[in-house]
Scaffold this motif. Structure first.
Motif, short mmCIF file in Angstrom:
data_model
loop_
_atom_site.label_atom_id
_atom_site.label_comp_id
_atom_site.label_asym_id
_atom_site.label_seq_id
_atom_site.Cartn_x
_atom_site.Cartn_y
_atom_site.Cartn_z
N ILE A 68 0.84 -1.20 0.00
CA ILE A 68 0.00 0.00 0.00
C ILE A 68 0.87 1.25 0.00
CG2 ILE A 68 -1.62 1.35 1.40
CD1 ILE A 68 -2.88 -1.40 2.22
N VAL A 69 1.89 1.28 0.84
CA VAL A 69 2.79 2.43 0.90
C VAL A 69 3.56 2.59 -0.41
CG1 VAL A 69 4.88 3.31 2.05
CG2 VAL A 69 2.95 2.50 3.41
N ASP A 70 4.02 1.50 -0.97
CA ASP A 70 4.77 1.55 -2.23
C ASP A 70 3.92 2.05 -3.40
OD1 ASP A 70 7.04 0.64 -0.96
OD2 ASP A 70 6.87 -1.42 -1.71
N ASN A 71 2.61 1.87 -3.33
CA ASN A 71 1.72 2.27 -4.42
C ASN A 71 1.32 3.74 -4.39
OD1 ASN A 71 1.58 -0.15 -5.81
ND2 ASN A 71 -0.15 -0.91 -4.62
N ILE A 72 1.91 4.52 -3.51
CA ILE A 72 1.52 5.94 -3.41
C ILE A 72 1.63 6.58 -4.80
CG2 ILE A 72 3.79 6.79 -2.70
CD1 ILE A 72 1.29 8.30 -0.75
N PRO A 73 0.54 7.18 -5.26
CA PRO A 73 0.51 7.65 -6.65
C PRO A 73 1.00 9.09 -6.84
CG PRO A 73 -1.66 7.87 -5.68
CD PRO A 73 -0.78 7.24 -4.63
N PHE A 74 1.52 9.72 -5.81
CA PHE A 74 1.87 11.12 -5.90
C PHE A 74 3.35 11.33 -6.21
CE2 PHE A 74 -1.60 11.06 -2.58
CZ PHE A 74 -2.61 11.31 -3.49
N SER A 75 3.65 12.51 -6.70
CA SER A 75 5.03 12.87 -7.04
C SER A 75 5.89 12.98 -5.78
CB SER A 75 5.04 14.21 -7.78
OG SER A 75 4.66 15.25 -6.88
N VAL A 76 7.19 12.97 -5.97
CA VAL A 76 8.13 13.11 -4.87
C VAL A 76 7.89 14.43 -4.14
CG1 VAL A 76 10.59 13.37 -4.31
CG2 VAL A 76 9.85 11.63 -5.95
N GLU A 77 7.59 15.49 -4.87
CA GLU A 77 7.34 16.80 -4.27
C GLU A 77 6.15 16.73 -3.30
OE1 GLU A 77 9.66 17.03 -7.74
OE2 GLU A 77 7.55 16.50 -7.73
N VAL A 78 5.13 16.03 -3.68
CA VAL A 78 3.94 15.88 -2.83
C VAL A 78 4.29 15.04 -1.60
CG1 VAL A 78 1.66 14.80 -2.68
CG2 VAL A 78 2.23 16.24 -4.64
N ILE A 79 4.98 13.94 -1.80
CA ILE A 79 5.33 13.05 -0.70
C ILE A 79 6.25 13.75 0.30
CG2 ILE A 79 6.49 10.88 -0.09
CD1 ILE A 79 5.51 9.80 -2.81
N GLU A 80 7.05 14.69 -0.18
CA GLU A 80 7.93 15.43 0.72
C GLU A 80 7.17 16.42 1.59
OE1 GLU A 80 10.99 16.95 -1.85
OE2 GLU A 80 12.05 15.04 -1.86
N SER A 81 5.87 16.52 1.39
CA SER A 81 5.00 17.35 2.21
C SER A 81 4.07 16.41 2.99
CB SER A 81 4.19 18.29 1.31
OG SER A 81 3.27 19.02 2.06
N PRO A 82 4.65 15.61 3.92
CA PRO A 82 3.90 14.51 4.53
C PRO A 82 2.67 14.93 5.34
CG PRO A 82 5.95 14.85 5.70
CD PRO A 82 5.99 15.73 4.48
N ALA A 83 2.62 16.17 5.78
CA ALA A 83 1.46 16.61 6.55
C ALA A 83 0.21 16.74 5.68
CB ALA A 83 1.76 17.94 7.24
N SER A 84 0.39 16.68 4.37
CA SER A 84 -0.73 16.85 3.45
C SER A 84 -1.15 15.55 2.76
CB SER A 84 -0.36 17.88 2.37
OG SER A 84 -0.05 19.11 2.96
N VAL A 85 -0.50 14.45 3.11
CA VAL A 85 -0.76 13.17 2.44
C VAL A 85 -1.37 12.18 3.44
CG1 VAL A 85 0.29 11.24 1.20
CG2 VAL A 85 1.15 13.56 0.84
N TYR A 86 -2.46 11.54 3.01
CA TYR A 86 -3.20 10.60 3.86
C TYR A 86 -3.54 9.34 3.08
CZ TYR A 86 -3.64 14.42 7.09
OH TYR A 86 -3.33 15.42 7.97
N ILE A 87 -3.60 8.24 3.81
CA ILE A 87 -4.07 6.99 3.23
C ILE A 87 -5.25 6.50 4.07
CG2 ILE A 87 -3.54 4.60 2.61
CD1 ILE A 87 -0.59 5.38 2.47
N SER A 88 -6.36 6.24 3.40
CA SER A 88 -7.51 5.61 4.06
C SER A 88 -7.43 4.13 3.72
CB SER A 88 -8.82 6.21 3.58
OG SER A 88 -8.90 7.57 3.98
N TYR A 89 -7.38 3.33 4.76
CA TYR A 89 -7.29 1.87 4.63
C TYR A 89 -8.70 1.31 4.76
CZ TYR A 89 -2.34 2.72 5.52
OH TYR A 89 -1.03 3.17 5.46
N PHE A 90 -9.13 0.56 3.77
CA PHE A 90 -10.48 0.01 3.77
C PHE A 90 -10.48 -1.42 4.30
CE2 PHE A 90 -11.23 2.93 -0.10
CZ PHE A 90 -11.53 4.00 0.72
N PHE A 91 -11.52 -1.76 5.03
CA PHE A 91 -11.66 -3.08 5.62
C PHE A 91 -12.15 -4.10 4.60
CE2 PHE A 91 -10.99 -0.45 9.10
CZ PHE A 91 -11.04 -1.09 10.32
#
Length: 186
Positions: free
Chosen positions: A86-109
């Motif tokens: 799930i973490v490896d599949n992050i679809p955002f650019s490096v610039e976005v990922i370097e702003s970790p306070a703005s990135v979220y993952i919702s994990y579905f059951f």
């Protein structure tokens, strides 16, 4: 020994369903889990178990919480392999990922009902990005999670699924803790 990551939904939020992490760790050890570690107060647990079935482990944790604390809590249990995927599949650019306070993952059951994605799109703010991949929903919200309309509650309602959301930093920390435990068992 198998490494699991458990995410509890809705504990220690707004004074509701309070569980102290020290008490939670002890409860998890009582039911046979080893090397139990928690991360922050929102119910993230990394541990070892001889059990192979993550669904059975989730039910055991939920039953223990119900018995010991008196309330129901949805529990999602992932293997290290699944969380890493799930973490490896992050679809955002490096610039976005370097702003970790703005990135979220919702994990579905469970698998979401994709029909509701049109409603999610309507709620998207101009600067936001998101993508649904399997049982994970990735959200970039540069104005902050408190300002987005794409909340955990909206996802659950529109996609007809139980979800729990973690920020990028927490997701990475859980992977790190799980890898450390896996190395201990290797």
């Amino acid at each position: 020994m198998n490494v699991f990551i458990a995410m509890l939904r809705g504990i220690n939020v707004s004074g509701q369903k309070l569980i102290k992490m020290e008490s939670l760790r002890k409860s998890m050890e009582t039911i046979g889990f080893t090397d139990v570690a928690t991360y922050i107060q929102s119910g993230n647990i990394v541990f070892g178990s001889k059990e192979n079935d993550s669904e059975m482990v989730a039910n055991l944790i939920a039953d223990t919480i119900k018995t010991e604390y008196g309330f129901d809590v949805p529990v999602l249990v992932l293997t290290l392999t699944k969380l890493q995927e799930i973490v490896d599949n992050i679809p955002f650019s490096v610039e976005v990922i370097e702003s970790p306070a703005s990135v979220y993952i919702s994990y579905f059951f469970s698998e979401p009902d994709k029909v509701g994605m049109a409603t999610i799109e309507i709620n998207k703010q101009v600067d936001e990005q998101f993508l649904l991949i399997g049982a994970a929903f990735y959200l970039y919200c540069p104005s902050g999670y408190g300002n987005t309309k794409i909340s955990n509650t909206l996802l659950e309602k529109k996609l007809k699924v139980t979800a729990t959301t973690r920020n990028w930093k927490t997701s990475l920390k859980l992977v790190e803790l799980a890898h450390e435990l896996q190395q201990k068992y290797s």
